[in-house]
Enzyme design. Structure first.
Site, PDB file in Angstrom:
ATOM      1  N   HIS A  85       0.812  -1.219   0.000  1.00 45.67           N
ATOM      2  CA  HIS A  85       0.000   0.000   0.000  1.00 45.67           C
ATOM      3  C   HIS A  85       0.849   1.275   0.000  1.00 45.67           C
ATOM      4  CE1 HIS A  85       1.107  -0.020   4.200  1.00 45.67           C
ATOM      5  NE2 HIS A  85       0.659   1.211   4.290  1.00 45.67           N
ATOM      6  N   HIS A 100       1.480   6.820  -0.479  1.00 41.65           N
ATOM      7  CA  HIS A 100       0.792   6.003   0.523  1.00 41.65           C
ATOM      8  C   HIS A 100      -0.681   5.922   0.148  1.00 41.65           C
ATOM      9  CE1 HIS A 100      -0.946   4.839   4.402  1.00 41.65           C
ATOM     10  NE2 HIS A 100       0.273   4.385   4.707  1.00 41.65           N
TER      11      HIS A 100
END
Length: 178
Positions: A85, A100
């Site tokens: 992620h 992110h």
């Protein structure tokens, strides 16, 4: 030390007239392109205080319309977290970019994410880095707003952000000037 002084030191120059004033003010400017298609938001709109309060550096947020992250720079993948992620990149000119995807999406432990690169990979603008399933992530109760941060902001004199509300992959997003 400016270019004028550098030349004087290296070459023992005493004649200031041979150095052009424009050369004295040379600056390194680099563009960080959008890693995804979506709606541009202020980083302060990210509910994670680590990003929203710019603790990781200055940046911008994107509410993604597609579950794809492409490279915003030409450089190297410095880190790819195991949960896919988040990743860190470093451009050929030294700009460090952290991407992110989502808030607290680390808790998904990689579920709904697929990485196409790993640490050490060389990437160009537009190369596919990660794919993720927006709807599945939202259905699990997570926000997919994505933070795009210049993690070495302190190395730059000026950091400018696009004034666009909607952005496509590989369109200019952030300008940095050293």
């Amino acid at each position: 030390m400016g270019i004028r002084q550098l030349f004087k030191n290296i070459f023992g120059l005493n004649d200031d007239s041979i150095i052009n004033e424009e050369e004295e003010n040379l600056k390194l400017e680099e563009v960080i392109y959008s890693p995804m298609i979506g709606q541009v938001k202020k980083l302060s709109e990210v509910s994670d205080p680590t990003f929203g309060q710019e603790l990781m550096g200055k940046g911008i947020a994107i509410e993604p319309k597609q579950g794809r992250v492409v490279s915003p720079i030409e450089g190297t993948v410095k880190a790819m977290v195991s949960t896919k992620h988040a990743l860190a990149l470093k451009s050929n000119d030294g700009v460090e970019v952290l991407i992110h995807v989502g808030v607290d999406t680390v808790n998904l432990e990689g579920k709904y994410f697929r990485a196409y690169v790993d640490q050490g990979f060389h990437v160009k603008v537009g190369d596919l880095l990660v794919e993720f399933n927006i709807e599945a992530i939202k259905n699990e109760g997570y926000d997919v707003i994505t933070s795009v941060v210049v993690s070495n902001t302190e190395d730059y004199n000026i950091v400018n952000f696009t004034d666009r509300k909607e952005i496509k992959e590989s369109e200019p997003l952030i300008n940095v000037v050293r």
